[in-house]
Design an enzyme around this catalytic site. Structure first.
Site, PDB file in Angstrom:
ATOM      1  N   SER A  31       0.743  -1.182   0.053  1.00  0.00           N
ATOM      2  CA  SER A  31      -0.009  -0.045   0.156  1.00  0.00           C
ATOM      3  C   SER A  31       1.056   1.212   0.166  1.00  0.00           C
ATOM      4  CB  SER A  31      -1.031   0.077   1.139  1.00  0.00           C
ATOM      5  OG  SER A  31      -1.847  -1.213   1.164  1.00  0.00           O
TER       6      SER A  31
HETATM    7  N1  SAH Z   1      -0.552  -5.156   4.036  1.00  0.00           N
HETATM    8  C1  SAH Z   1      -0.090  -5.399   2.863  1.00  0.00           C
HETATM    9  C2  SAH Z   1      -0.810  -4.938   1.654  1.00  0.00           C
HETATM   10  C3  SAH Z   1      -0.941  -5.972   0.655  1.00  0.00           C
HETATM   11  S1  SAH Z   1      -2.415  -6.100  -0.590  1.00  0.00           S
HETATM   12  C4  SAH Z   1       1.493  -4.891   2.704  1.00  0.00           C
HETATM   13  O1  SAH Z   1       1.928  -4.130   3.644  1.00  0.00           O
HETATM   14  O2  SAH Z   1       2.197  -5.069   1.749  1.00  0.00           O
HETATM   15  C5  SAH Z   1      -3.442  -7.169   0.010  1.00  0.00           C
HETATM   16  C6  SAH Z   1      -3.175  -8.675   0.252  1.00  0.00           C
HETATM   17  O3  SAH Z   1      -4.180  -9.274   0.636  1.00  0.00           O
HETATM   18  C7  SAH Z   1      -2.502  -9.187  -1.046  1.00  0.00           C
HETATM   19  O4  SAH Z   1      -1.209  -9.893  -0.485  1.00  0.00           O
HETATM   20  C8  SAH Z   1      -3.507 -10.337  -1.213  1.00  0.00           C
HETATM   21  O5  SAH Z   1      -3.154 -11.628  -1.570  1.00  0.00           O
HETATM   22  C9  SAH Z   1      -4.206 -10.579   0.269  1.00  0.00           C
HETATM   23  N2  SAH Z   1      -5.617 -11.190  -0.029  1.00  0.00           N
HETATM   24  C10 SAH Z   1      -6.595 -10.857  -0.700  1.00  0.00           C
HETATM   25  N3  SAH Z   1      -7.661 -11.723  -0.516  1.00  0.00           N
HETATM   26  C11 SAH Z   1      -7.382 -12.281   1.010  1.00  0.00           C
HETATM   27  C12 SAH Z   1      -8.132 -13.083   1.711  1.00  0.00           C
HETATM   28  N4  SAH Z   1      -9.287 -13.470   1.295  1.00  0.00           N
HETATM   29  N5  SAH Z   1      -7.476 -13.453   2.870  1.00  0.00           N
HETATM   30  C13 SAH Z   1      -6.154 -13.212   3.164  1.00  0.00           C
HETATM   31  N6  SAH Z   1      -5.456 -12.389   2.229  1.00  0.00           N
HETATM   32  C14 SAH Z   1      -6.099 -11.884   1.110  1.00  0.00           C
END
Ligand code: SAH
Length: 226
Positions: free
Chosen positions: A75
């Protein structure tokens, strides 16, 4: 003076990105309304460059999301600051994060909470973020591969819950796993998403307010084995 100059020389030598990180915090977070001192300090001391792919390190302190593989992104720093500020994490808190991704948001939270539990649905990202978190010294974070829609019943209830992928609607299981007096921050919606700040009162009543429009990757539904 000489001592201060030597100290900053040593700090900059140890972390060539320190200057870029401090300017990012000032220009993109403080000047845009992120004022919580603990949040600012947590971001100042979290090496975002360690959480992005090596070829993108030079861009790690720009205020934008960056690709981390598997069609996912880390993000934008301002949004991490805003969500972390809205969460109002206390040092004794147990925090649940849905969407570990790179591990960066979990690392920031680990400096503000007692323990962070984080769930990631892409197994490769769950494995690589766990490694990065260990390498950067975040020992109070536990990462698990799984489907965030179900939360983490074995570790529930949580004082704070944060979603970094957007569900069409906040999953009921996550509201159930929030402690009375707890807070949850999440993007919500399909194409048009709003960042929501949710509170559960001591008597269990839910209040919800929208903060700003946001764009997050969708929270996908897992298969039954996750
Ligand atoms: N907090 C992260 C942002 C990652 S983007 C950071 O600091 O880098 C969002 C993430 O959510 C992705 O890696 C994606 O694979 C995950 N995601 C999507 N759907 C999900 C679900 N149902 N359960 C767990 N993770 C999920």
């Amino acid at each position: 003076m000489r001592h201060a100059a030597l100290c900053s020389f040593l700090l900059f030598a140890a972390d060539p990105y320190l200057k870029a990180r401090l300017s990012m915090v000032q220009e993109n977070l403080e000047s845009r309304g992120i004022r919580d001192r603990r949040v600012l300090e947590a971001i100042r001391t979290t090496p975002r460059h360690e959480y992005v792919p090596p070829e993108l390190r030079a861009h790690a302190y720009e205020d934008r999301p960056l690709p981390i593989g598997y069609n996912q992104t880390i993000s934008q720093p301002y949004i991490v600051g805003l969500m972390t500020q809205l969460l109002e994490t206390q040092p004794a808190n147990s925090v649940l994060e849905i969407g570990t991704g790179s591990g960066y948001q979990a690392a920031v939270l680990s400096k503000l909470a007692k323990h962070v539990y984080s769930i990631e649905i892409v197994p490769e990202l769950a494995a690589s973020s766990a490694k990065t978190l260990l390498r950067t010294g975040c020992r109070n974070v536990t990462v698990r591969y799984g489907d965030g829609y179900k939360g983490w019943p074995e570790q529930a209830p949580f004082d704070r819950i944060i979603l970094t992928a957007a569900p069409p609607e906040i999953p009921p299981a996550l509201i159930d796993q929030l402690k009375p007096g707890g807070k949850l921050v999440a993007p919500e919606g399909d194409r048009e998403q709003l960042l929501m700040a949710i509170e559960k009162s001591a008597s269990g009543q839910i209040s919800k307010r929208s903060v700003i429009p946001v764009i997050f990757v969708p929270m996908v539904r897992g298969t039954s084995d996750k």
